[in-house]
Each structure stands twice: as C-alpha cells, then as structure tokens.
Design an enzyme around this catalytic site. Structure first.
Site, PDB file in Angstrom:
ATOM      1  N   GLU A 267     -17.734   7.453  14.305  1.00  0.00           N
ATOM      2  CA  GLU A 267     -17.704   8.362  13.167  1.00  0.00           C
ATOM      3  C   GLU A 267     -19.130   8.502  12.674  1.00  0.00           C
ATOM      4  O   GLU A 267     -19.778   7.498  12.372  1.00  0.00           O
ATOM      5  CB  GLU A 267     -16.796   7.812  12.070  1.00  0.00           C
ATOM      6  CG  GLU A 267     -16.746   8.705  10.845  1.00  0.00           C
ATOM      7  CD  GLU A 267     -16.442   7.952   9.586  1.00  0.00           C
ATOM      8  OE1 GLU A 267     -17.199   8.116   8.609  1.00  0.00           O
ATOM      9  OE2 GLU A 267     -15.475   7.170   9.577  1.00  0.00           O
ATOM     10  N   CYS A 303     -18.519   8.845   3.459  1.00  0.00           N
ATOM     11  CA  CYS A 303     -18.566   9.780   4.586  1.00  0.00           C
ATOM     12  C   CYS A 303     -17.755  11.046   4.324  1.00  0.00           C
ATOM     13  O   CYS A 303     -17.947  12.054   5.003  1.00  0.00           O
ATOM     14  CB  CYS A 303     -18.068   9.094   5.855  1.00  0.00           C
ATOM     15  SG  CYS A 303     -16.517   8.198   5.655  1.00  0.00           S
TER      16      CYS A 303
END
Length: 524
Positions: A267, A303
């Site tokens: 990620e 994020c």
C-alpha cells in the site's frame, strides 16, 4: 507487564544483539533521542531469522484452525496486558495523542480476534467440491476438491504512521499468521521500542501455545539494505508493506527480480478525492468542519486523508471555501511522526505554493517544535488542475487542494485522468443522485472503497472492507490489507483429484471434521 526494552531483535525465540551498529529512536515533539539504542542486524543474522521462519512452517501450517485461533486470541490478550506500556512508549516515539493510540491498540487486538473468528468459521478454506459423476456422458467426471493452503514465510514491513495497527501485530501480520504463514517482521525505526514490546507479547503467546519459536521474528536493520535482502531471501514467499511509493516500488522490483518472483502487497500512495455535488452545499458549514477534521486529524498522516476536493463554482461553493478557510486559519500544527516526514511535507507544500494558478485559501500557525508545521488548504480551478500533474501529488500531512468545477459532466474526464486511489467520496443530496449514478462507474475504475457521505479517514475492520485500490494506491488492486479478505493474500488454491476419503485433507473430506463451509457441486 512488559519486559524491559532491550533494543534487540527476536530470532527463533531469542533476543539477539545486532552486529551492524545501532540507532536511536527519537521523540518527534522534542527531537530528543530515546533509550535504549537499537542494535541493527547484519546480513547473516537476518538469514537466521528467515531460516527460523522456514523451519517453523511445516509444524505451523499443520496446526488446526482452532489452534491458530487460540494463538491469535492469546496474542490479543498479551497485547492488552501490556496496553499501558505500549501506549506510554508509542506516545514518546510518535508524538501521537494518547486517545489515538488507545484506540489503535484496541483495533490491533480486535482484528487479531476477528481473524480467530474467521478460522473458527472456516470460510477461509474456500472449499469447493465437484463430486465424481461416473455415469456422465460422453465422459465421466472425476472427483475434484479445492481448498486454500498457506504460501510459507511472509515478510512484513511496519508502517511509520500506524505504530500498532499496521505494525508488529497489525493487519499484515495477523492475516499471515491466520493463513498459517510464519512472519519475519521488519520493524520501522521510528517506533522501535513499541515494536519490541508488541513482539514480547507475540513471543509470550507462542510460548503459551507451544508453537515453534520461529513462527514470529522481529528484525531491526538499516531500512533499504536489510529490506532488500529480506525480500530477496529465497525462504520468503510473500511481502506485506505499507509506506511510500518509493519504498514500495523498490520492494516490488526486488521481488520480481528474484529467480522465483513472489507477490508483493504494497500500500503506497493515494490522494483520496472527494466529489462535492451541489446539493451537499445546503449545509456547507458542517461540510467544511468535517472536511477540515478529516484533513488534519492525526496531523494529516493517514493514508486515507482526502488530498483533493472537487467543488462547484458559484456562491455556495465560495461560502464553503470561506468557512473552510476559517477552520484552517484558526488551526495549529500538530507534531508529525518524524523529522523526515515533516520535511517531506514542507517540500511538497512549498512545491504546490510555487505553481501558477494555485492560491493558499487558508493556513494555520505552526505548533510547538519544528516538526509541527501549520495546516494549509489550497485552491485552484479545474483547467489548471488538468494541465499540471504536480497538483495531483500526495502531500502526506495536514494539507489539501480544493478544485473548482462548473458541471458534473466535467468530472468524468477528470476522474479518468486520476491515478488509482484507496478511496473516493461522494458528498451529495438526493437531487444529485442522477449525477452520482453517471459518475460511479468511472470512480469504480480508480478506487478500492467508495463512500457516499462521511469521510474516508477511519477504516472499519470487518468482512466487507476493501483497503486497497489500483496502482499506485497498491501494487495489487485485486485484494485488501484490512478486513478478513486479507487472509487470501497469503494462501493459494490447490485442487485434489480422485483422492480417497482417507487421504483427503480435513477441509475437503465428506466427513468435514473441521465443519467448514463447503460449496458442493456449486451449492452451499
């Protein structure tokens, strides 16, 4: 409850002093070095950790679902027994508030228990059975049975912004252990003491459950050097990573240059666009307050922070910008996780300031210490945004960009030009439903999770969650790093043809001794 922090790695159940010198953790609020120093492993010591994980694989993969579930439950209990020590140390190492770390500790233990429930239910085996049809014409059908098996030792890299939930016993570790895979965990050097306390909890659970000590190994080392060697080690069969695009792509390329490539679930980068449609501006004050909170919470170091907001032109949009500006103008900087992260954020925002057609719409004041920069929000128009790729770059920290558009039709081409995202959000009223319906297929092409209302920060850990997305949000948009589907990243399907009942693995037996769900001839 925790043992004293030693600044050592955990290899095959033993605490090991590294041979490659040491580093100190730092308190980002004061820039003071923390003790003890953390010793860094050398190459041969790292190889011992991967060898231990390989040695542990045979016995660990043979454990029953109940045995692995009991282990995960025990890890959760051991973490909670060390809660006070974990939060005290993590507060020093990250500058994050106690309330945030308290919630993250609970999330970490809860997701371990969630995977334990998955194991007890048995759905992760994904059993499919096509029974033999000896009378079928023109040719008989053989008996075929499918289940999923663990890949082998997994390398997990700790994230800087989540010292618990995406770290030592976080989602990647929990899902790999649930799948039956030993873990070699590369700790993030920004919160080493926190990582060691959690590793103590895992090691205690391993001892309690009588498992091979190599089931979990904690390693400290020079980031790029030790990381590249870990990913290249032939004993490692998959990688879980959360971090920067630069770091994720370095790991991805290293994994694909191996003689036998392995999957990398990284990620990396997202700006998580928010599409505000006209009806949502009926309550612009609440909208502005919610957006400000989502951008600046945890100092913007999430994020899923919304880095872009597309806003209609006109008086209602102007009112929203004025209200949003007031929130930012009255804000104060929060301590960021590390000096490097704060410096990178300052570079990114300075670059945006220098772009033609971009203005500062609101800016707060700096907080205490040099690692607490002032939150800022920028504004531009759609034509400027579409003509300048710099404006889509991620600013990891308390900043965002508002883009003004004239009609929803304009958004279709904009969406098509965006990179892959972890999330995308619609803020709309019923009067906007037709526009949302037209935009949705295009948003589906770029995002892993799509919200109607709410804000993308805050990721529910459950069965239906997708925390992933097309590149560069992740290196593999077909899966998730949060939620129970994550277990499938560290498994692969195997089919058994014409095996007698006595030789069939337990999940695919007619007797079904583990009582797992089975799809039999296409039917549950």
């Amino acid at each position: 409850m925790s043992d004293q922090i030693q600044g050592k790695s955990l290899i095959n159940g033993k605490w090991v002093t590294g041979s490659e010198g040491s580093v100190s953790g730092f308190n980002p609020a004061t820039d003071e070095a923390l003790t003890p120093e953390i010793s860094l492993l050398g190459a041969e010591q790292l190889d011992q950790a991967t060898a231990a994980a390989k040695d542990a694989f045979a016995s660990y993969r043979a454990t029953t679902p109940e045995e692995r579930a009991a282990f995960l439950d025990d890890v959760a209990e051991q973490i909670e027994a060390r809660r006070e020590d974990i939060i005290a140390r993590a507060t020093q190492e990250t500058g994050l508030p106690e309330a945030r770390l308290t919630g993250e500790t609970s999330r970490t233990s809860n997701q371990l228990r969630l995977f334990a429930k998955v194991l007890r239910h048995g759905n992760d085996n994904s059993v499919r059975i096509d029974p033999a049809q000896p009378e079928r014409q023109p040719a008989p059908r053989v008996d075929l049975r499918q289940r999923r098996v663990p890949l082998g030792p997994v390398a997990v890299f700790g994230a800087s912004n989540f010292p618990l939930a995406f770290s030592t016993a976080g989602g990647d570790t929990a899902s790999a252990l649930a799948a039956g895979c030993p873990v070699v965990f590369k700790a993030h050097n920004a919160h080493p003491g926190t990582s060691e306390i959690v590793a103590q909890a895992i090691n205690q659970a391993i001892n309690n459950q009588g498992l091979h000590p190599g089931v979990f190994n904690l390693v400290f080392g020079p980031g790029a050097k030790i990381g590249q060697r870990l990913v290249s080690d032939p004993e490692i069969t998959a990688v879980g990573f959360t971090g920067s695009r630069t770091g994720g792509m370095a790991i991805f390329h290293a994994a694909n240059q191996r003689p036998i490539p392995i999957p990398v679930y990284a990620e990396m980068s997202a700006v998580n666009p928010v599409f505000v449609l006209p009806g949502a501006l009926d309550d612009s004050a609440a909208l502005a307050e919610g957006f400000f909170g989502s951008v600046t919470g945890s100092a913007g170091q999430l994020c899923t922070k919304p880095g872009l907001l597309f806003l209609p032109v006109g008086e209602a949009g102007d009112k929203f910008v004025a209200e949003l500006s007031e929130h930012f103008n009255n804000s104060h900087g929060q301590t960021m996780l590390t000096k490097n992260i704060a410096d990178a954020w300052l570079d990114a925002t300075q670059k945006l300031r220098s772009q033609s057609g971009v203005r500062v719409a609101g800016e707060g004041t700096t907080g205490e210490g040099r690692n607490a920069p002032a939150p800022v929000v920028f504004e531009t128009d759609l034509a400027t945004f579409e003509s300048n790729d710099v404006l889509e770059a991620e600013m990891f920290g308390p900043a965002s960009l508002v883009i003004r558009y004239s009609s929803a039709d304009e958004l279709i081409s904009v969406i098509g030009g965006l990179e892959g995202q972890l999330t995308a959000t619609f803020r709309a009223a019923e009067s906007d439903f037709q526009d949302v319906e037209a935009l949705l297929p295009h948003v589906e092409d770029i995002a892993g999770r799509i919200l109607f209302g709410g804000w993308p920060t805050g990721v529910e850990v459950g069965h239906a969650m997708v925390h992933g997305g097309p590149f560069p949000a992740t290196t593999n948009g077909a899966t998730t790093s949060v939620g129970t589907l994550a277990i499938e990243r560290f498994q692969r399907p195997v089919a058994y043809q014409s095996f007698p009942e006595s030789l069939r693995p337990a999940p695919v037996q007619d007797a079904n001794p583990w009582n797992v769900p089975q799809v039999y001839d296409g039917q549950f």
